[in-house]
Design a protein around this motif. Structure first.
Motif, short mmCIF file in Angstrom:
data_model
loop_
_atom_site.label_atom_id
_atom_site.label_comp_id
_atom_site.label_asym_id
_atom_site.label_seq_id
_atom_site.Cartn_x
_atom_site.Cartn_y
_atom_site.Cartn_z
N ILE A 1 0.88 -1.18 0.00
CA ILE A 1 0.00 0.00 0.00
C ILE A 1 0.91 1.22 0.00
CG2 ILE A 1 -1.81 1.23 1.23
CD1 ILE A 1 -2.60 -1.41 2.53
N SER A 2 0.93 1.96 -1.10
CA SER A 2 1.88 3.06 -1.21
C SER A 2 1.44 4.00 -2.33
CB SER A 2 3.27 2.51 -1.51
OG SER A 2 4.20 3.55 -1.71
N ASP A 3 2.21 5.10 -2.46
CA ASP A 3 1.99 6.00 -3.59
C ASP A 3 2.99 5.72 -4.70
OD1 ASP A 3 4.29 6.94 -2.50
OD2 ASP A 3 3.63 9.01 -2.25
N GLY A 4 3.92 4.81 -4.45
CA GLY A 4 4.87 4.41 -5.49
C GLY A 4 6.10 5.29 -5.64
N ARG A 5 6.22 6.33 -4.86
CA ARG A 5 7.35 7.25 -5.03
C ARG A 5 8.52 6.77 -4.16
NH1 ARG A 5 8.80 10.04 -9.03
NH2 ARG A 5 6.62 10.60 -9.38
N TRP A 6 9.07 5.61 -4.51
CA TRP A 6 10.13 5.01 -3.71
C TRP A 6 11.51 5.45 -4.21
CZ3 TRP A 6 7.08 0.66 -6.03
CH2 TRP A 6 5.92 0.38 -5.29
N GLU A 7 12.48 5.28 -3.31
CA GLU A 7 13.87 5.49 -3.72
C GLU A 7 14.31 4.39 -4.69
OE1 GLU A 7 14.68 8.87 -2.33
OE2 GLU A 7 16.61 7.82 -2.23
N ARG A 8 13.92 3.15 -4.34
CA ARG A 8 14.21 1.99 -5.17
C ARG A 8 12.99 1.08 -5.18
NH1 ARG A 8 19.44 -0.95 -3.19
NH2 ARG A 8 18.32 -0.74 -1.22
N PRO A 9 12.74 0.34 -6.21
CA PRO A 9 13.48 0.32 -7.47
C PRO A 9 13.31 1.63 -8.22
CG PRO A 9 11.48 -0.98 -7.66
CD PRO A 9 11.60 -0.59 -6.23
N VAL A 10 14.41 2.02 -8.88
CA VAL A 10 14.39 3.31 -9.55
C VAL A 10 13.48 3.25 -10.78
CG1 VAL A 10 16.67 3.97 -8.79
CG2 VAL A 10 16.42 2.67 -10.90
N GLU A 11 13.10 4.42 -11.21
CA GLU A 11 12.24 4.48 -12.39
C GLU A 11 12.97 3.87 -13.58
OE1 GLU A 11 9.69 8.22 -12.85
OE2 GLU A 11 11.32 8.84 -11.52
N SER A 12 12.31 3.02 -14.29
CA SER A 12 12.96 2.36 -15.43
C SER A 12 11.91 1.96 -16.45
CB SER A 12 13.73 1.13 -14.94
OG SER A 12 14.18 0.38 -16.03
N GLU A 13 12.35 1.90 -17.68
CA GLU A 13 11.46 1.44 -18.74
C GLU A 13 11.40 -0.08 -18.77
OE1 GLU A 13 9.54 3.28 -20.72
OE2 GLU A 13 10.23 5.13 -19.76
N GLU A 14 12.44 -0.71 -18.25
CA GLU A 14 12.54 -2.16 -18.37
C GLU A 14 11.83 -2.84 -17.20
OE1 GLU A 14 16.57 -3.31 -18.96
OE2 GLU A 14 16.94 -1.63 -20.32
N GLU A 15 10.90 -3.70 -17.57
CA GLU A 15 10.04 -4.30 -16.56
C GLU A 15 10.79 -5.23 -15.62
OE1 GLU A 15 6.39 -7.10 -17.19
OE2 GLU A 15 5.94 -5.08 -17.86
N GLN A 16 11.85 -5.89 -16.14
CA GLN A 16 12.54 -6.86 -15.29
C GLN A 16 13.20 -6.20 -14.08
OE1 GLN A 16 13.35 -6.32 -18.47
NE2 GLN A 16 15.54 -6.26 -18.82
N ASN A 17 13.42 -4.89 -14.17
CA ASN A 17 14.02 -4.19 -13.04
C ASN A 17 13.09 -4.15 -11.84
OD1 ASN A 17 16.23 -3.72 -14.56
ND2 ASN A 17 15.71 -1.62 -15.10
N PHE A 18 11.83 -4.42 -12.06
CA PHE A 18 10.87 -4.37 -10.95
C PHE A 18 10.58 -5.75 -10.39
CE2 PHE A 18 10.08 -0.68 -13.60
CZ PHE A 18 10.19 0.32 -12.67
N GLY A 19 11.05 -6.79 -11.06
CA GLY A 19 10.83 -8.14 -10.56
C GLY A 19 11.66 -8.38 -9.32
N ASN A 20 11.09 -9.07 -8.38
CA ASN A 20 11.79 -9.34 -7.13
C ASN A 20 12.75 -10.49 -7.35
OD1 ASN A 20 12.58 -9.33 -4.53
ND2 ASN A 20 10.78 -10.45 -3.78
N SER A 21 14.04 -10.22 -7.23
CA SER A 21 15.04 -11.25 -7.52
C SER A 21 15.64 -11.85 -6.26
CB SER A 21 16.16 -10.64 -8.38
OG SER A 21 16.73 -9.56 -7.69
N GLY A 22 15.18 -11.42 -5.11
CA GLY A 22 15.74 -11.90 -3.85
C GLY A 22 15.13 -13.21 -3.42
N PRO A 23 15.24 -13.51 -2.13
CA PRO A 23 14.68 -14.76 -1.60
C PRO A 23 13.17 -14.85 -1.78
CG PRO A 23 16.20 -13.77 -0.02
CD PRO A 23 15.99 -12.77 -1.11
N LEU A 24 12.51 -13.75 -1.98
CA LEU A 24 11.05 -13.76 -2.16
C LEU A 24 10.66 -13.93 -3.63
CD1 LEU A 24 10.02 -10.91 0.30
CD2 LEU A 24 9.85 -13.37 0.65
N LYS A 25 11.64 -14.27 -4.43
CA LYS A 25 11.36 -14.42 -5.86
C LYS A 25 10.25 -15.46 -6.07
CE LYS A 25 13.62 -15.24 -10.27
NZ LYS A 25 14.87 -15.56 -10.96
#
Lengths: 262, 756
Positions: B181-205
């Protein structure tokens, strides 16, 4: 520095002794520093069995008097003779070592005293009363080599600050015309030991009636005046160190040197 | 960790039959296939053998019976009694609690929208185990079940990448889904055109992530997104500032003025630079400005814009930047009224410091001196440029030494106003005694007196010439600026050759050395009567002043004291005085700094630290930087043998502040800070719907708004067997014996009817 139109006064013996009397009464510029420890005092260094020279010692008070008359610097007109082994040597940063012949080797306590004086940053003037023979100068160099062996004697350039600390001069002056160069022991950026080749104290030495004791040769009065100016410059060098080497003075001094030949 | 659950656990008891539980599933199927094959071959064999119907029936029956018993011997049926619990799916709810969420548009803050969304989510996910966390800054905190966090966070940002990393180490059970629940204005993940940058790659993948957008509409706002410095902040040198300014398209900003001001103690803020942001093409404009900060140390800079009318969020129209300005070199002006050994000692010490740019002016000749020259060109003297120094170049100096100079005679008194302003705006002033210093030099009654730590008296005897040994006061013993001297000479000070006549010390100023016999003369204005000050320090506006009422400090370098310390005492003495004037941290009795950030209206904390363990009462007096009025707050704490302390400050309004830390008799230590209204959190008021969608899409989830939370899919509930009892129908050997007996009978029948 505030410059005003220079004016001439009659530089009489009466005025010299009048000034001396006022000084002793505490009314002259010599008390214009709180206490007296901060004012210039022409002190003579006494070592071993070196004979005292009462005649030349009168030049010490004259030196202070000329400094006071010509500049804003306060000074003491007492002729202090300080033993090289005395703790009082370290009370002030200036002392003049004058002599006319060979001297006996310094005693260890004297060597330690002079060494401490130099290491604290004091200025020592080695003034050869007979530069023609150079015996005293050679002996003093020999002894100082033992005191500060790591510091060799070098020749100062004619642009050194002692030639422009108050008056513009091109060479050292004294009772006689010696070498045009002043040799010195330079530590850091400061010439701490100056070897004068011209018997400066002889040019300043005065008789009880205020007249000068020794003739200045060969140029007489003009040489005397230049000798006094050189003495004032040395005092100013002691008081202000290399102040006149500051960049702010450079353009002025260049213009003036171009206009005036001493 | 206590897992928050919002649903009850449903448990049922089940009874069922299992087959060959110790064998793999394929063995059951395999045995059935083999059995059917066997049956088929037997039927074919009986059909070809031309047997009578009795033999045929007997063989056929024995085949089926033996097949039945062999199959049972393989499958060994058993009855299972089990208790099965259905726990409900585990869903983690991450609630953005950075201060940005308190941004409000149309009367509703994002935090309020988040609370509504959370309530809807709780209702929608009834029966689902919800574990709620708040995230902001670099912290992640588990919330009590179904409790929404209070909107009091001081965190200036939120970082989803960091939050997910932390969450993975917090969870001891894999979550079925994560809802953000947020407004989306986070420090990270940074704004990007590439969708894979938003995929969770950590242990919660692999964990589904849904997002609930509570940002609302984009406000009509003009704001300062950021202020960045390019390069180090060095005093006297130009510093490039890049101000990033934003203006919502709906606001139609056009050209917006940008202004940079420096806040200084006791004086009005000064404009350092001005520029303009032109929004004709873009909604984000970078404005490059160049500023010159003259004073080193902590400097408070305010950057502001003149937002157009219609700006909905005023709090982000300005930002405060705290610059730690360093010095490349120390630029010092040394003026002396006459050459003495005291002047020589000070000059020699200053020149010996390679980090000092020294500009000296000594009065070498007065109007009454007779130089015996015919023209000025015989002299190496220059005019004293008093006009130039005290008008044009004054601000370029970090500190000024005035040593025994007659202010009237050399026309300094005409510039006392400039000199006082120089100090009030952050300059350092050190007055050194002598016959022409203080009252002896016409300093009394002039504008400069207002910045001095002592009062001055017009006396017929502005100085005396009696030797004295200064007495170190309690403050002098506690002052860190005299500690270097104490380390060298202890409490033994040399005698001084007389003292200047000084008045009483002013309030807020400190006497470090006092005269052993003379008292401060009575004066009408201010000051505390007592022994006459010799060495005093004080603050005036943004600057600091030292007065030394004697001209004998050179005795620390010479004589017995000089020999005993190899002259180090002199350097130690002046190093402390100049260092204190220049606000070197090592000479402060304490160091104060805001713990975290200071936001107007939110209580802040101040951390005070000391070099050594300290006992006694510590107080902080807070004043507005530009104000000379009484303190806005004073806080006190008593401490015992501590090296640091955390103070709670009351809520403050926006602006620059100066805190004075007092501990015991030591001179007060000052620290400056600023409180912002909007701060970094509110600098960018735009919600980032796009990033919310991208994160949900990249992690197999769905992005919804708080209005349509019901569209979020409810994850399947996992079931857990808490009890299980297996009872075989018959022992294994009985199944084996039955199968073997049936096979034997079948074999005998085959032999009897003539089959092989």
């Amino acid at each position: 520095m505030t410059i005003v139109k220079p004016f001439q006064r009659n530089w009489s013996r009466r005025r010299f002794f009048g000034g001396l009397a006022l000084s002793l009464l505490g009314l002259s510029k010599s008390v214009q520093a709180m206490g007296q420890s901060g004012t210039f005092s022409a002190r003579r260094l006494a070592t071993g069995k070196q004979p005292a020279s009462v005649e030349r010692d009168s030049g010490l008070a004259r030196w202070s008097w000329e400094l006071m008359r010509r500049t804003s610097a306060p000074a003491r007109m007492t002729a202090n003779i300080i033993s090289a082994a005395s703790p009082e040597l370290l009370d002030e940063p200036f002392v003049l070592w004058s002599g006319s012949g060979d001297i006996e080797p310094l005693l260890p306590t004297e060597r330690r005293g002079i060494e401490a004086f130099i290491r604290l940053g004091g200025i020592l003037i080695v003034d050869d009363a007979h530069p023609e023979s150079g015996n005293f100068s050679r002996a003093a160099r020999r002894e100082l080599r033992r005191v500060v062996p790591e510091s060799p004697v070098t020749t100062l350039e004619s642009t050194h600050v002692i030639f422009k600390s108050f008056y513009l001069l091109k060479r050292p002056y004294g009772r006689v015309v010696g070498s045009e160069r002043v040799e010195a022991i330079v530590r850091g950026s400061t010439a701490q030991v100056l070897f004068l080749p011209c018997d400066l104290l002889g040019a300043l030495a005065s008789k009880p009636d205020g007249s000068f004791r020794f003739e200045t040769e060969p140029s007489g009065k003009r040489q005397r005046e230049l000798s006094i100016r050189f003495a004032v410059n040395i005092a100013m060098y002691v008081l202000c160190s290399d102040y006149k080497d500051d960049q702010v003075h450079a353009p002025w001094l260049m213009r003036r040197r171009a206009r005036w030949q001493p | 960790m206590v897992d928050a659950s919002s649903c009850s656990v449903a448990t049922v008891t089940e009874q069922f039959i299992v087959w060959a539980e110790d064998l793999p599933y394929w063995s059951v199927g395999g045995s059935l296939v083999v059995g059917l094959l066997w049956l088929g071959i037997s039927l074919l064999e009986i059909h070809r053998a031309r047997l009578n119907w009795i033999s045929r029936s007997a063989v056929y029956l024995s085949t089926v019976i033996s097949l039945f018993f062999v199959t049972l011997a393989i499958l060994r049926p058993a009855t299972v009694l089990a208790k099965v619990s259905s726990l409900g799916a585990k869903v983690v709810v991450l609630i953005d609690r950075s201060r940005r969420m308190s941004l409000a548009v149309d009367g509703h803050s994002r935090a309020e929208s988040a609370e509504i969304a959370f309530q809807k989510l709780s209702k929608r996910f009834e029966g689902v185990r919800l574990a709620s966390y708040e995230f902001a800054g670099n912290h992640l905190k588990l919330l009590e079940p179904s409790k929404f966090p209070e909107p009091n966070s001081n965190s200036e940002y939120s970082d989803l990448t960091l939050t997910l990393d932390k969450l993975s180490s917090e969870l001891n059970e894999k979550a079925s889904a994560i809802v953000i629940i947020s407004d989306g204005r986070w420090e990270r993940p940074v704004e990007s055109e590439e969708e894979q940058n938003f995929g969770n790659s950590g242990p919660l993948k692999g964990t589904t992530i849904h997002t609930i957008d509570v940002g609302g509409r984009v406000p009509r706002d003009a704001s300062i997104l950021s202020v960045q410095t390019v390069g180090a902040s060095v005093a006297h040198q130009p510093l490039a500032l890049e101000v990033v300014v934003y203006c919502a398209e709906s606001l139609r900003c056009g050209k917006v003025p940008v202004r940079v001001k420096e806040h200084k103690k006791g004086v009005s803020p000064q404009i350092l630079a001005q520029g303009e942001a032109n929004f004709e093409r873009d909604s984000i404009v970078r404005v490059g400005l160049e500023v010159v900060v003259e004073r080193a140390g902590t400097r408070i800079i305010e950057v502001s814009i003149d937002a157009p009318s219609g700006d909905e969020i005023k709090e982000n129209d300005n930002r405060y930047v705290t610059l730690e300005v360093v010095r490349d070199r120390l630029r010092i002006l040394h003026i002396a009224g006459r050459p003495t050994y005291d002047v020589r000692a000070l000059r020699t010490w200053l020149k010996g410091d390679s980090s000092v740019d020294l500009v000296s002016f000594f009065i070498l000749r007065t109007d009454t001196d007779e130089t015996n020259t015919e023209e000025d060109s015989e002299l190496a003297l220059i005019p004293f440029p008093v006009d130039e120094l005290f008008t044009e170049h004054l601000s370029s100096f970090d500190a000024i030494f005035l040593e025994d100079i007659d202010a009237e005679r050399y026309r300094l008194n005409g510039y006392f106003g400039n000199l006082a302003r120089y100090v009030e705006q952050g300059g350092g002033l050190l007055l050194v005694g002598g016959p022409s210093a203080f009252s002896g030099g016409s300093y009394a009654g002039g504008p400069i007196e207002r910045v001095l730590p002592v009062t001055l008296v017009k006396s017929e005897h502005p100085f005396d010439t009696v030797d004295f040994i200064p007495r170190v006061t309690a403050a002098g013993r506690a002052a860190r600026l005299l500690e270097p001297l104490r380390l060298v000479v202890g409490d033994r000070l040399p005698s001084m050759p007389g003292a200047n006549t000084l008045g009483a010390i002013k309030s807020q100023s400190v006497v470090l050395w006092e005269h052993p016999t003379r008292s401060a003369l009575p004066v009408k204005t201010g000051g505390v009567p007592g022994p006459m000050p010799v060495l005093a320090i004080g603050e005036a506006g943004d600057g600091r002043v030292v007065t030394l009422g004697t001209d004998g400090s050179h005795r620390l370098a010479w004589g017995k004291e000089g020999l005993a310390t190899a002259g180090r005492a002199y350097g130690a003495f002046w190093d402390g005085l100049l260092g204190w004037v220049m606000r070197e941290r090592r000479f402060e009795s304490a160091l104060g700094e805001i713990d975290g950030i200071c936001i107007a209206g939110i209580p802040a904390k101040v951390r005070v630290s000391f070099t050594d363990h300290v006992d006694g009462e510590v107080s902080i007096e807070l004043r507005r930087l530009e104000s000379t009025a009484s303190p806005v707050a004073t806080v006190k704490r008593r401490i015992a043998h501590e090296k640091g302390i955390l103070f709670d400050l009351p809520t403050l309004v926006e602006g620059g502040y100066s805190g004075l830390v007092r501990i015991g008799d030591a001179p007060a230590a000052r620290f400056d800070f600023a409180c912002e209204r909007g701060g970094k959190a509110w600098s960018d008021s735009r919600p980032d719907k796009r990033r919310l969608i991208q994160v949900a899409k990249a992690n197999g989830g769905k992005s919804v708004t708080s209005a349509n939370v019901d569209e979020l899919p409810i994850p399947d509930a996992p079931q857990v067997t808490s009890f299980r009892q297996i009872t075989p129908w018959l022992p294994t050997w009985v199944w084996a014996l039955g199968g073997a007996t049936a096979l034997a009978i079948h074999w005998l029948l085959r032999r009897l009817v003539g089959l092989s």
